[in-house]
Write an enzyme that holds these catalytic residues in place. Structure first.
Site, PDB file in Angstrom:
ATOM      1  N   CYS A 154      51.943  28.759  37.470  1.00 48.34           N
ATOM      2  CA  CYS A 154      52.008  30.109  36.656  1.00 48.34           C
ATOM      3  C   CYS A 154      53.313  30.412  36.861  1.00 48.34           C
ATOM      4  O   CYS A 154      53.895  31.679  36.327  1.00 48.34           O
ATOM      5  CB  CYS A 154      50.844  31.161  37.045  1.00 48.34           C
ATOM      6  SG  CYS A 154      49.211  30.376  36.844  1.00 48.34           S
TER       7      CYS A 154
ATOM      8  N   HIS B 170      52.330  38.345  36.358  1.00 43.41           N
ATOM      9  CA  HIS B 170      51.536  37.412  35.823  1.00 43.41           C
ATOM     10  C   HIS B 170      50.176  37.825  35.511  1.00 43.41           C
ATOM     11  O   HIS B 170      49.666  38.489  36.609  1.00 43.41           O
ATOM     12  CB  HIS B 170      51.508  36.183  36.933  1.00 43.41           C
ATOM     13  CG  HIS B 170      50.363  35.077  36.479  1.00 43.41           C
ATOM     14  ND1 HIS B 170      50.308  34.475  35.471  1.00 43.41           N
ATOM     15  CD2 HIS B 170      49.642  34.349  37.310  1.00 43.41           C
ATOM     16  CE1 HIS B 170      49.312  33.536  35.383  1.00 43.41           C
ATOM     17  NE2 HIS B 170      48.866  33.781  36.332  1.00 43.41           N
TER      18      HIS B 170
ATOM     19  N   ASN C 283      44.133  34.046  31.509  1.00 38.57           N
ATOM     20  CA  ASN C 283      45.198  33.368  32.363  1.00 38.57           C
ATOM     21  C   ASN C 283      45.800  32.414  31.521  1.00 38.57           C
ATOM     22  O   ASN C 283      45.177  31.469  31.607  1.00 38.57           O
ATOM     23  CB  ASN C 283      44.723  33.279  33.641  1.00 38.57           C
ATOM     24  CG  ASN C 283      45.854  32.637  34.624  1.00 38.57           C
ATOM     25  OD1 ASN C 283      46.908  32.332  34.173  1.00 38.57           O
ATOM     26  ND2 ASN C 283      45.535  32.389  35.942  1.00 38.57           N
TER      27      ASN C 283
HETATM   28  N1  COA Z   1      29.609  34.752  36.075  1.00 34.42           N
HETATM   29  C1  COA Z   1      28.817  35.346  36.885  1.00 34.42           C
HETATM   30  N2  COA Z   1      28.468  34.825  38.064  1.00 34.42           N
HETATM   31  C2  COA Z   1      29.579  34.145  38.328  1.00 34.42           C
HETATM   32  C3  COA Z   1      30.661  33.688  37.806  1.00 34.42           C
HETATM   33  C4  COA Z   1      30.534  33.960  36.282  1.00 34.42           C
HETATM   34  N3  COA Z   1      31.497  33.604  35.410  1.00 34.42           N
HETATM   35  N4  COA Z   1      31.509  32.880  38.509  1.00 34.42           N
HETATM   36  C5  COA Z   1      31.106  32.897  39.741  1.00 34.42           C
HETATM   37  N5  COA Z   1      29.833  33.513  39.875  1.00 34.42           N
HETATM   38  C6  COA Z   1      28.991  33.738  41.026  1.00 34.42           C
HETATM   39  C7  COA Z   1      29.072  32.836  42.036  1.00 34.42           C
HETATM   40  O1  COA Z   1      28.317  31.839  41.531  1.00 34.42           O
HETATM   41  C8  COA Z   1      28.454  33.302  43.221  1.00 34.42           C
HETATM   42  O2  COA Z   1      27.340  33.663  43.220  1.00 34.42           O
HETATM   43  P1  COA Z   1      26.395  33.495  44.709  1.00 34.42           P
HETATM   44  O3  COA Z   1      26.805  34.450  45.244  1.00 34.42           O
HETATM   45  O4  COA Z   1      25.026  33.401  44.143  1.00 34.42           O
HETATM   46  O5  COA Z   1      26.848  32.192  45.141  1.00 34.42           O
HETATM   47  C9  COA Z   1      29.239  35.024  42.973  1.00 34.42           C
HETATM   48  O6  COA Z   1      29.380  35.048  41.667  1.00 34.42           O
HETATM   49  C10 COA Z   1      30.370  35.492  43.787  1.00 34.42           C
HETATM   50  O7  COA Z   1      31.369  34.368  43.720  1.00 34.42           O
HETATM   51  P2  COA Z   1      32.757  34.552  44.332  1.00 34.42           P
HETATM   52  O8  COA Z   1      33.498  33.395  43.780  1.00 34.42           O
HETATM   53  O9  COA Z   1      32.636  34.791  45.609  1.00 34.42           O
HETATM   54  O10 COA Z   1      33.246  35.900  43.354  1.00 34.42           O
HETATM   55  P3  COA Z   1      34.473  36.630  43.523  1.00 34.42           P
HETATM   56  O11 COA Z   1      34.055  38.088  43.649  1.00 34.42           O
HETATM   57  O12 COA Z   1      35.421  35.932  44.452  1.00 34.42           O
HETATM   58  O13 COA Z   1      35.228  36.442  42.119  1.00 34.42           O
HETATM   59  C11 COA Z   1      37.127  35.200  40.966  1.00 34.42           C
HETATM   60  C12 COA Z   1      35.579  35.345  41.329  1.00 34.42           C
HETATM   61  C13 COA Z   1      37.265  33.864  40.330  1.00 34.42           C
HETATM   62  C14 COA Z   1      36.702  36.043  39.849  1.00 34.42           C
HETATM   63  C15 COA Z   1      37.879  35.831  41.919  1.00 34.42           C
HETATM   64  O14 COA Z   1      37.790  35.346  43.084  1.00 34.42           O
HETATM   65  C16 COA Z   1      39.219  35.847  41.716  1.00 34.42           C
HETATM   66  O15 COA Z   1      39.630  36.447  40.591  1.00 34.42           O
HETATM   67  N6  COA Z   1      40.152  34.821  42.201  1.00 34.42           N
HETATM   68  C17 COA Z   1      41.387  34.684  41.675  1.00 34.42           C
HETATM   69  C18 COA Z   1      41.444  33.626  40.589  1.00 34.42           C
HETATM   70  C19 COA Z   1      42.828  33.544  39.967  1.00 34.42           C
HETATM   71  O16 COA Z   1      43.338  34.594  39.463  1.00 34.42           O
HETATM   72  N7  COA Z   1      43.312  32.460  39.686  1.00 34.42           N
HETATM   73  C20 COA Z   1      44.582  32.128  39.192  1.00 34.42           C
HETATM   74  C21 COA Z   1      45.801  32.394  39.978  1.00 34.42           C
HETATM   75  S1  COA Z   1      47.309  32.044  39.264  1.00 34.42           S
END
Ligand code: COA
Length: 329
Positions: A116, A256, A286
């Site tokens: 990115c 970003h 993204n």
């Molecule tokens: N819809 C519904 N539920 C979802 C889901 C979706 N699209 N994706 C994951 N979940 C669920 C998971 O399975 C998990 O369920 P569980 O508790 O039953 O196991 C729950 O949501 C929580 O998952 P978690 O990964 O801990 O969620 P989070 O609050 O961390 O949010 C992201 C996930 C990916 C949105 C977040 O971590 C994030 O934005 N991270 C940065 C990612 C990013 O920007 N990457 C690129 C950088 S350049």
């Protein structure tokens, strides 16, 4: 303020026509909701490439727009730099395909892999080449077909990404316009938090790799989130210091576009109010290295910034990499 040596003469963008909303995931069997995605990421829809749309075609379309605005012909390009995490082929560089499509016969062309942060890394390389006299006119393209490398069975990642391209023509600075600072860092000890585990030379493609889907993007979302917030805030401060500017001098922050919560946290840590922060993540998701030039182009087209405006760009991505730059447009 530093005297710039190279400037962004013009920018352009191109995204696929096809739009996929959060509601469209149900049709492909992904268990998610619009509310979940909006609350965690701020993303409502993203553009997804259709048949025939490639990293090369999107990049070339964005490049043509930027070159037209800059008044630059293909034959005037000395260098084409493509930043991409989603090259069309592993060999050769997709930049040479863009060169061929544009008919930029004099140019050298190569890809850079900085996830990115690719646009800001590329800007730094372009500035260095112009500074050293190695090039007069550089085309920097950031193009991504993330839909080709994300796992459409993994709801934690496939909802985040989108396809698109941005491009910039970079030339010698005129009238004090140009790149006032760039800052780049990486930390390879964190590489396995956001990566494609297989499909490269270490573990080449095989039926087992395909079956395990390890050739696609894997991510530890929470860890990435934490590092992104910390690194983006650090980057913003470093680019300002290097440009010898204060937060109050900035007309627009272009972060970003990965996640609205990361963007808001970056703005807060940097001390820039949200009305001076460009946000379009809700419409594109993204788009990796394309996100900053797409946002810059939109902000310019909307008249939010123009010639003379001071823009701070900040990025974070796989590697991990993080980077920032202050430019006077
Ligand atoms: N819809 C519904 N539920 C979802 C889901 C979706 N699209 N994706 C994951 N979940 C669920 C998971 O399975 C998990 O369920 P569980 O508790 O039953 O196991 C729950 O949501 C929580 O998952 P978690 O990964 O801990 O969620 P989070 O609050 O961390 O949010 C992201 C996930 C990916 C949105 C977040 O971590 C994030 O934005 N991270 C940065 C990612 C990013 O920007 N990457 C690129 C950088 S350049």
């Amino acid at each position: 303020m530093k005297r710039p040596s190279a400037q962004i003469s013009a920018v352009g963008r191109s995204v696929p026509a096809r739009v996929m909303t959060n509601y469209d995931f149900a049709a492909i069997g992904i268990e998610t909701t619009h509310e979940w995605i909006m609350e965690r990421t701020g993303i409502s829809e993203r553009h997804i490439a259709g048949p025939g749309e490639t990293t090369c075609s999107l990049g070339a379309d964005a490049a043509r727009i930027a070159m037209k605005r800059a008044g630059v012909q293909p034959g005037e390009l000395d260098v084409i730099i493509l930043s991409t995490a989603s090259p069309d082929r592993l060999l050769p560089a997709t930049a040479v395909d863009i060169q061929a499509v544009l008919g930029a016969t004099r140019a050298s062309a190569f890809d850079i892999s900085a996830a990115c942060c690719g646009f800001i890394y590329g800007l730094t390389i372009a500035e260095g080449m112009i500074n050293s006299g190695a090039a007069e006119t550089v085309l920097l393209v950031s193009s991504e077909k993330m839909s080709a490398i994300c796992d459409w069975t993994d709801r934690a990642t496939c909802v985040l990404f989108g396809d698109g391209a941005g491009a910039a023509v970079i030339r010698r600075s005129q009238k004090g316009r140009g790149i006032l600072s760039t800052f780049m860092r990486s930390d390879g000890t964190l590489a396995d938090l956001l990566y494609r585990p297989a499909g490269g030379a270490t573990t080449p493609m095989s039926p087992a790799v395909l079956e395990a889907r390890t050739h696609l993007v894997h991510m530890a979302g929470r860890e990435v989130f934490k590092h992104a917030v910390r690194s983006m805030a650090e980057s913003a401060g470093r680019a300002l210091d290097l440009a010898r500017l204060n937060v109050g001098d900035i007309d627009l922050l272009i972060p970003h576009q990965a996640n609205l919560r990361i963007i808001e946290a970056t703005a807060k840590h940097t001390g820039i109010p949200m009305d001076k922060v460009y946000v379009n993540v809700e419409r594109y998701g993204n788009t990796s290295s394309a996100s900053i030039p797409i946002a810059l182009d939109e902000a310019m087209q909307r008249g939010l910034v123009g010639e003379g405006s001071i823009v701070l760009m900040v990025a974070f991505g796989a590697g991990f990499t993080w980077a920032s730059s202050v430019v006077r447009l």
